[in-house]
Design a protein around this motif. Structure first.
Motif, mmCIF file in Angstrom:
data_model
loop_
_atom_site.group_PDB
_atom_site.id
_atom_site.type_symbol
_atom_site.label_atom_id
_atom_site.label_comp_id
_atom_site.label_asym_id
_atom_site.label_seq_id
_atom_site.Cartn_x
_atom_site.Cartn_y
_atom_site.Cartn_z
ATOM 1 N N ASN A 192 0.842 -1.200 0.000
ATOM 2 C CA ASN A 192 0.000 0.000 0.000
ATOM 3 C C ASN A 192 0.874 1.246 0.000
ATOM 4 O O ASN A 192 1.985 1.236 0.542
ATOM 5 C CB ASN A 192 -0.892 0.029 1.238
ATOM 6 N N ILE A 228 0.529 5.425 0.999
ATOM 7 C CA ILE A 228 -0.199 6.601 1.496
ATOM 8 C C ILE A 228 0.623 7.817 1.137
ATOM 9 O O ILE A 228 1.788 7.934 1.545
ATOM 10 C CB ILE A 228 -0.381 6.568 3.023
ATOM 11 N N THR A 256 -1.584 -0.132 -7.281
ATOM 12 C CA THR A 256 -2.874 -0.830 -7.425
ATOM 13 C C THR A 256 -2.803 -1.952 -8.457
ATOM 14 O O THR A 256 -3.475 -2.975 -8.309
ATOM 15 C CB THR A 256 -3.998 0.151 -7.794
ATOM 16 N N ASN A 276 -3.091 -0.886 -2.404
ATOM 17 C CA ASN A 276 -4.026 0.235 -2.344
ATOM 18 C C ASN A 276 -3.268 1.557 -2.345
ATOM 19 O O ASN A 276 -2.120 1.632 -1.884
ATOM 20 C CB ASN A 276 -4.893 0.148 -1.077
ATOM 21 N N TYR A 316 -3.705 5.627 -1.192
ATOM 22 C CA TYR A 316 -4.461 6.567 -0.369
ATOM 23 C C TYR A 316 -3.816 7.951 -0.468
ATOM 24 O O TYR A 316 -2.592 8.081 -0.380
ATOM 25 C CB TYR A 316 -4.463 6.109 1.090
ATOM 26 N N GLN A 360 -10.066 8.017 -5.740
ATOM 27 C CA GLN A 360 -11.154 7.380 -5.001
ATOM 28 C C GLN A 360 -10.924 7.485 -3.499
ATOM 29 O O GLN A 360 -11.855 7.772 -2.733
ATOM 30 C CB GLN A 360 -11.269 5.908 -5.412
ATOM 31 N N ASN A 361 -9.690 7.237 -3.075
ATOM 32 C CA ASN A 361 -9.331 7.342 -1.657
ATOM 33 C C ASN A 361 -8.613 8.668 -1.425
ATOM 34 O O ASN A 361 -7.380 8.721 -1.385
ATOM 35 C CB ASN A 361 -8.447 6.158 -1.241
ATOM 36 N N HIS A 362 -9.386 9.740 -1.299
ATOM 37 C CA HIS A 362 -8.844 11.096 -1.179
ATOM 38 C C HIS A 362 -9.538 11.786 -0.009
ATOM 39 O O HIS A 362 -10.766 11.910 0.014
ATOM 40 C CB HIS A 362 -9.092 11.852 -2.492
ATOM 41 N N ILE A 363 -8.744 12.223 0.955
ATOM 42 C CA ILE A 363 -9.285 12.977 2.080
ATOM 43 C C ILE A 363 -8.522 14.291 2.200
ATOM 44 O O ILE A 363 -7.308 14.332 1.993
ATOM 45 C CB ILE A 363 -9.195 12.171 3.408
ATOM 46 N N LYS A 421 -10.688 7.035 8.274
ATOM 47 C CA LYS A 421 -11.311 7.265 6.970
ATOM 48 C C LYS A 421 -11.081 6.087 6.018
ATOM 49 O O LYS A 421 -11.999 5.640 5.310
ATOM 50 C CB LYS A 421 -10.752 8.550 6.354
ATOM 51 N N PHE A 422 -9.868 5.568 5.992
ATOM 52 C CA PHE A 422 -9.513 4.542 5.030
ATOM 53 C C PHE A 422 -9.559 3.126 5.612
ATOM 54 O O PHE A 422 -9.291 2.161 4.894
ATOM 55 C CB PHE A 422 -8.125 4.821 4.455
ATOM 56 N N LEU A 480 -7.573 1.685 7.820
ATOM 57 C CA LEU A 480 -6.230 1.111 7.769
ATOM 58 C C LEU A 480 -5.943 0.274 9.010
ATOM 59 O O LEU A 480 -6.380 0.609 10.114
ATOM 60 C CB LEU A 480 -5.186 2.216 7.633
#
Length: 200
Positions: free
Chosen positions: A3, A5, A98, A103, A105, A161-164, A183-184, A186
């Motif tokens: 993954n 981040i 991906t 994943n 993030y 898609q995974n955006h904060i 949020k994700f 994890l």
């Protein structure tokens, strides 16, 4: 499967301290944008063609090895959101992870200019980032980039898609890290400390 981040935001917004908190909570490995910058500056000089090429190659190889060896990674990054090539670059990095079953993030930080100017001079920042120890230059660079670039996304602008996006003006780094984890969804790795923060 690895993954990634990405902790994104303008200079002195708090990317490094949030990333460090995430690293310790999740037992992910971590690469700051300045890890490659400081090394390439030291070898090839500031802003030279060789420095820029080495900086890019350093990051690219780190991402490739993280995927190859299933190493979950945190990376800090300053993005000029008005530049199409930035989105293309980040999308390429996301695809690398991906496509190999991991994943991606994207956690974007924003803060007031007052908070950023204060954080620009913290001892921890000076310790970890040699190029920022010239505070007058660092401050000038911070202010200049506000005029030259859009360093945060616009309201409602979602790149992944995974955006904060988090305004961390008044938040502690550990609070921001917890928000990202929640949020994700994890989950922390099971690793010995030397495997993800050796010598730090």
């Amino acid at each position: 499967m690895a993954n990634l981040i990405i902790i994104c935001g303008p200079q002195a917004v708090g990317k490094m301290t949030v990333a460090e908190n995430l690293r310790d909570k999740l037992k992910y490995n971590m690469m700051m944008n300045h890890d490659s910058i400081e090394v390439s500056d030291k070898i090839f000089g500031f802003g030279t063609p060789a420095q820029k090429e080495f900086n890019a190659a350093f990051r690219e190889k780190a991402f490739e090895l993280a995927v190859k060896h299933d190493v979950d990674l945190i990376f800090t990054y300053v993005c000029a959101f008005e530049m199409p090539q930035e989105r293309s670059y980040l999308s390429g990095v996301a695809d690398l992870f991906t496509a190999n079953g991991g994943n991606f993030y994207f956690a974007e930080l924003s803060a007031s200019l007052e908070a950023r100017l204060e954080r620009n001079e913290t001892p921890h920042r000076m310790e970890r980032k040699a190029s920022k120890r010239d505070i007058a230059w660092s401050k000038s660079n911070l202010l200049r980039d506000i005029e030259r670039h859009r360093l945060n996304s616009n309201d409602g602008e979602i790149w992944f898609q995974n955006h904060i996006k988090i305004d961390n003006t008044s938040l502690r780094p550990d609070e921001v890290a917890d928000m990202i984890i929640e949020k994700f969804g994890l989950v922390a790795n099971e690793k010995e400390e030397k495997e993800y923060r050796f010598g730090v």
